[in-house]
Design an enzyme around this catalytic site. Structure first.
Site, PDB file in Angstrom:
ATOM      1  N   SER A  50      43.469  39.927  36.391  1.00 41.07           N
ATOM      2  CA  SER A  50      42.864  40.750  37.446  1.00 41.07           C
ATOM      3  C   SER A  50      42.259  39.939  38.587  1.00 41.07           C
ATOM      4  O   SER A  50      42.023  40.475  39.661  1.00 41.07           O
ATOM      5  CB  SER A  50      41.809  41.689  36.864  1.00 41.07           C
ATOM      6  N   LYS A  94      34.797  40.110  38.031  1.00 40.06           N
ATOM      7  CA  LYS A  94      35.263  40.772  39.260  1.00 40.06           C
ATOM      8  C   LYS A  94      34.513  40.194  40.460  1.00 40.06           C
ATOM      9  O   LYS A  94      33.579  39.432  40.320  1.00 40.06           O
ATOM     10  CB  LYS A  94      35.001  42.286  39.192  1.00 40.06           C
TER      11      LYS A  94
END
Length: 188
Positions: A50, A94
């Protein structure tokens, strides 16, 4: 010899005294290491894609756990999040893209903050393409004490578009350096 004094002879340490000293040294070292890990600095293994190509599957990063006790999160910070319900993974890593009070929108692979395009030089144009930029985000105002996070691989990331804004309480800390593998060493 006048004026000179001789030091009293030292008794040799017994084996049990030496063992006790070593036990105390080891106990202090282990306690210090655990305290540092719990409150200051922790290693985190990146799992998944990700954050490609900023971070790679298998990279190990150091996370500063004191950061958000000293200041609020900042746009661009790479953060490790506590396990979030619905994430399907353990901890997530993230990038913070929107801060409390800001309105975020993501459409046609472009990120808007308060109606203005956000420049994102960290995105790899070979990864985030018009055909690989993930779901859109309708305009959403980020609540107080929350951030909006996205993966740098927008098409391959489960992030705030799925999980919603993330509470400050769910931020474990800020990742600041890749430490392994050594060829990937970099400040982030």
């Amino acid at each position: 010899d006048e004026g000179s004094a001789t030091a009293p002879a030292r008794r040799p340490k017994s084996a049990s005294t030496s063992i006790i000293e070593w036990i105390v040294v080891i106990a202090v070292a282990v306690t210090a290491a655990l305290l540092v890990r719990q409150f200051v600095l922790q290693q985190f293994a990146v799992s998944g894609h990700s954050m490609d190509t900023t971070l790679h599957n298998g990279d190990r990063v150091l996370v500063n756990k004191l950061s958000y006790h000293l200041h609020d999160p900042r746009r661009g910070d790479i953060v490790v999040l506590k396990t979030l319900e619905g994430a399907g993974e353990r901890d997530l890593i993230k990038r913070v893209v929107a801060l409390p009070g800001e309105t975020i929108e993501y459409r046609s692979c472009v990120l808007y903050i308060d109606g203005k395009v956000l420049n994102e030089p960290y995105l790899d144009p070979n990864v985030v393409t018009p055909h690989n930029c993930g779901p859109e985000q309708t305009p959403l105002k980020v609540p107080a004490h929350h951030v909006f996070v996205l993966g740098d691989n927008r098409g391959g990331s489960k992030d705030s578009r799925d999980l919603g804004p993330v509470s400050y309480d769910n931020l474990l800390g800020r990742a600041f350096v890749v430490i392994w593998p050594f060829r990937d060493w970099a400040w982030i």
